[in-house]
Design an enzyme around this catalytic site. Structure first.
Site, PDB file in Angstrom:
ATOM      1  N   HIS A 128      29.988  30.869  55.561  1.00 39.14           N
ATOM      2  CA  HIS A 128      31.377  31.235  55.248  1.00 39.14           C
ATOM      3  C   HIS A 128      32.019  30.187  54.330  1.00 39.14           C
ATOM      4  CE1 HIS A 128      35.472  32.823  56.697  1.00 39.14           C
ATOM      5  NE2 HIS A 128      35.770  31.723  56.046  1.00 39.14           N
ATOM      6  N   GLU A 129      31.835  28.907  54.678  1.00 39.31           N
ATOM      7  CA  GLU A 129      32.491  27.840  53.892  1.00 39.31           C
ATOM      8  C   GLU A 129      31.847  27.671  52.517  1.00 39.31           C
ATOM      9  OE1 GLU A 129      35.278  26.987  54.934  1.00 39.31           O
ATOM     10  OE2 GLU A 129      35.014  27.723  56.977  1.00 39.31           O
ATOM     11  N   HIS A 161      33.189  30.071  50.107  1.00 37.83           N
ATOM     12  CA  HIS A 161      34.478  29.677  49.532  1.00 37.83           C
ATOM     13  C   HIS A 161      34.284  28.878  48.238  1.00 37.83           C
ATOM     14  CE1 HIS A 161      37.705  30.869  52.239  1.00 37.83           C
ATOM     15  NE2 HIS A 161      37.065  30.409  53.304  1.00 37.83           N
ATOM     16  N   CYS A 163      39.466  33.740  58.899  1.00 36.61           N
ATOM     17  CA  CYS A 163      39.563  32.714  57.868  1.00 36.61           C
ATOM     18  C   CYS A 163      41.009  32.232  57.804  1.00 36.61           C
ATOM     19  CB  CYS A 163      39.147  33.306  56.522  1.00 36.61           C
ATOM     20  SG  CYS A 163      39.269  32.153  55.154  1.00 36.61           S
ATOM     21  N   LEU A 164      41.179  30.927  57.673  1.00 35.10           N
ATOM     22  CA  LEU A 164      42.535  30.375  57.603  1.00 35.10           C
ATOM     23  C   LEU A 164      43.276  30.892  56.367  1.00 35.10           C
ATOM     24  CD1 LEU A 164      41.831  26.686  58.683  1.00 35.10           C
ATOM     25  CD2 LEU A 164      42.812  28.522  60.069  1.00 35.10           C
ATOM     26  N   GLY A 216      36.476  25.489  60.282  1.00 39.21           N
ATOM     27  CA  GLY A 216      35.942  25.100  58.988  1.00 39.21           C
ATOM     28  C   GLY A 216      37.010  25.210  57.919  1.00 39.21           C
ATOM     29  N   GLN A 233      40.372  25.966  49.471  1.00 42.86           N
ATOM     30  CA  GLN A 233      41.436  26.551  50.296  1.00 42.86           C
ATOM     31  C   GLN A 233      42.718  25.728  50.245  1.00 42.86           C
ATOM     32  OE1 GLN A 233      38.695  27.151  53.888  1.00 42.86           O
ATOM     33  NE2 GLN A 233      40.181  28.800  54.112  1.00 42.86           N
TER      34      GLN A 233
HETATM   35 NI    NI Z   1      37.485  30.797  55.304  1.00 44.80          NI
END
Ligand code: NI
Length: 172
Positions: free
Chosen positions: A134-135, A138, A92-93, A45, A50
């Site tokens: 989660h997304e 963000h 998480c990236l 995701g 991000q």
């Molecule tokens: Ni993330």
């Protein structure tokens, strides 16, 4: 085009994203880049903030390694119903080399627009339910580490400081 993924503690990750009012060619290009960046990472995701774009757009693909890709593009996603509890490990990236268990709802119903501007409803459980939560977090400037207990968060900060130093040394 693969975009650079911002990493914690970049202040851009803490900002709230604005709803998309009109879907344009620029939106389509952004979504294309987000998907490319997510698959390249690789991750399941990615949210627009991000990559430094504060619009309420997320891309998700939780298909397994040997399955066909199944890209979900969710514009202005809203959780309209949530049920149950889960406590699964997340990463998480934007928080490299760290994973922790996070309390989430086990099932969510999400309404969002797709790239054609049509309203879609997703009834999600398991990994997809976690990915949506989660997304969408963000988009409100919340990272999964913000859900940790104060003790775990202070442990995370110490450990992550070392990660940042290592990444810096390796020139990334
Ligand atoms: Ni993330």
């Amino acid at each position: 085009m693969i975009r650079r993924i911002l990493t914690y503690p970049d202040p851009e990750l803490k900002k709230k994203s604005a709803p998309v009012t009109v879907i344009t060619d620029a939106t389509r290009e952004l979504v294309h880049d987000m998907a490319e960046t997510m698959y390249d990472a690789p991750g399941v995701g990615l949210a627009a903030p991000q990559i430094g774009v504060h619009q309420r757009i997320v891309v998700i693909d939780v298909s397994g390694k040997d399955e066909a890709p199944e890209l979900i593009v969710a514009i202005n996603p809203v959780i309209v119903h949530a049920d149950g509890e889960s406590y699964e490990e997340e990463g998480c990236l934007s928080v490299p080399k760290y994973a922790a268990n996070v309390r989430r709802h086990a099932e969510v119903v999400v309404k969002a627009l797709n790239l054609e501007g049509e309203e879609c409803t997703y009834r999600a459980d398991d990994l997809l339910a976690i990915a949506f939560q989660h997304e969408i977090d963000h988009l409100d400037g919340t990272l999964f580490v913000d859900h940790l207990s104060p003790l775990k968060k202070s442990m995370f900060r110490k450990r992550y400081q070392r990660t940042l130093e290592e990444l810096q040394e390796s020139g990334r």
